[in-house]
Design an enzyme around this catalytic site. Structure first.
Site, PDB file in Angstrom:
ATOM      1  N   CYS A 115       0.835  -1.211   0.000  1.00  0.00           N
ATOM      2  CA  CYS A 115       0.000   0.000   0.000  1.00  0.00           C
ATOM      3  C   CYS A 115       0.869   1.261   0.000  1.00  0.00           C
ATOM      4  O   CYS A 115       0.539   2.249  -0.666  1.00  0.00           O
ATOM      5  CB  CYS A 115      -0.931   0.009   1.205  1.00  0.00           C
ATOM      6  SG  CYS A 115      -2.135  -1.321   1.219  1.00  0.00           S
TER       7      CYS A 115
ATOM      8  N   ASP B  30     -20.223  13.756 -14.505  1.00  0.00           N
ATOM      9  CA  ASP B  30     -21.645  13.518 -14.215  1.00  0.00           C
ATOM     10  C   ASP B  30     -21.842  12.640 -12.985  1.00  0.00           C
ATOM     11  O   ASP B  30     -22.960  12.253 -12.663  1.00  0.00           O
ATOM     12  CB  ASP B  30     -22.339  12.886 -15.422  1.00  0.00           C
ATOM     13  CG  ASP B  30     -21.692  11.565 -15.861  1.00  0.00           C
ATOM     14  OD1 ASP B  30     -20.702  11.139 -15.221  1.00  0.00           O
ATOM     15  OD2 ASP B  30     -22.160  10.972 -16.846  1.00  0.00           O
TER      16      ASP B  30
END
Length: 231
Positions: A46, A139
């Site tokens: 990570c 959107d």
């Protein structure tokens, strides 16, 4: 089953982050967005992923893509972890991440968005977050979803490549072929190349293929890319 499908509007969730509380839609504004999740803070894979994402921050910014990460630990842990991440990049001048990290220590958002990896669990037997990538359009609809298991690190160069494709195909009726990418080319003989029906490169590409040129503003690099028309 919880989760988000292509074309779905992502929930306008509220979350605590390293920059304070946000509402997701307001955070994105009119920009594109990328939300990527991580199994745990302070873990090696990570850390390398977020370090790579931080290095590529300007590339995402050029594409008007706002970045935001998620991990199942607390905001306090995220802030401490950010120092490790920037140190991995050898950026000792500033320990602030160039994008926020969402705290999801109760895993509520991970469950809502279908981000949990059922095969990887922590010491308490709780499932870890998978390595999800959600690309969201202006959107607020999901344009791309990639789901990696917790054990596999991502390729952020590939993520940039698919964002280029998504942004192109959002405005052009084309589909990008295998391994498609934007290729910078230097103009030859001090002249630039313009799209032409007689262009030999286009003839060799076959029916249904169009060549599109995009000139960088400084004029010294010609970006060429190929895309396949929808027939």
């Amino acid at each position: 089953m919880p989760g988000i499908l292509l074309g779905d509007v992502l929930p306008n969730f509220e979350a605590e982050t390293t920059i304070g509380k946000i509402k997701f839609h307001e955070f994105l504004g009119n920009s594109w967005g990328i939300l990527f999740s991580h199994p745990r803070d302070f873990t090696p894979v990570c850390t390398t992923e977020l370090a790579r994402a931080a290095k590529l921050h300007e590339e995402f910014k050029k594409r008007d893509v706002k970045m935001i990460a998620l991990s199942i630990d607390s905001v306090e842990d995220h802030r401490k972890w950010s120092e490790d991440i920037m140190s991995f990049n050898q950026d000792k001048a500033c320990c602030a991440m160039p994008f926020p990290i969402i705290a999801d220590d109760k895993r509520e958002l991970s469950v809502l968005l279908g981000m949990l990896d059922p095969d990887e669990r922590d010491k308490d037997g709780m499932p870890l977050t998978a390595r999800c990538v959600f690309v969201v359009g202006p959107d607020k609809r999901l344009k791309l979803s990639i789901l990696y298991p917790a054990t596999t690190g991502r390729n952020f160069d590939e993520i940039l490549r698919v964002i280029d494709s998504l942004q192109l195909t959002a405005t052009k009726k084309v589909a990008t072929p295998v391994d498609w990418k934007i290729v910078p080319l230097l103009p030859t003989g001090g002249r630039t190349h313009h799209r032409s029906e007689e262009d030999s490169g286009r003839k060799n590409m076959g029916k249904g293929i169009e060549r599109i040129n995009n000139h960088k503003s400084h004029g010294s690099i010609l970006c060429k890319f190929y895309a396949q028309r929808f027939l």
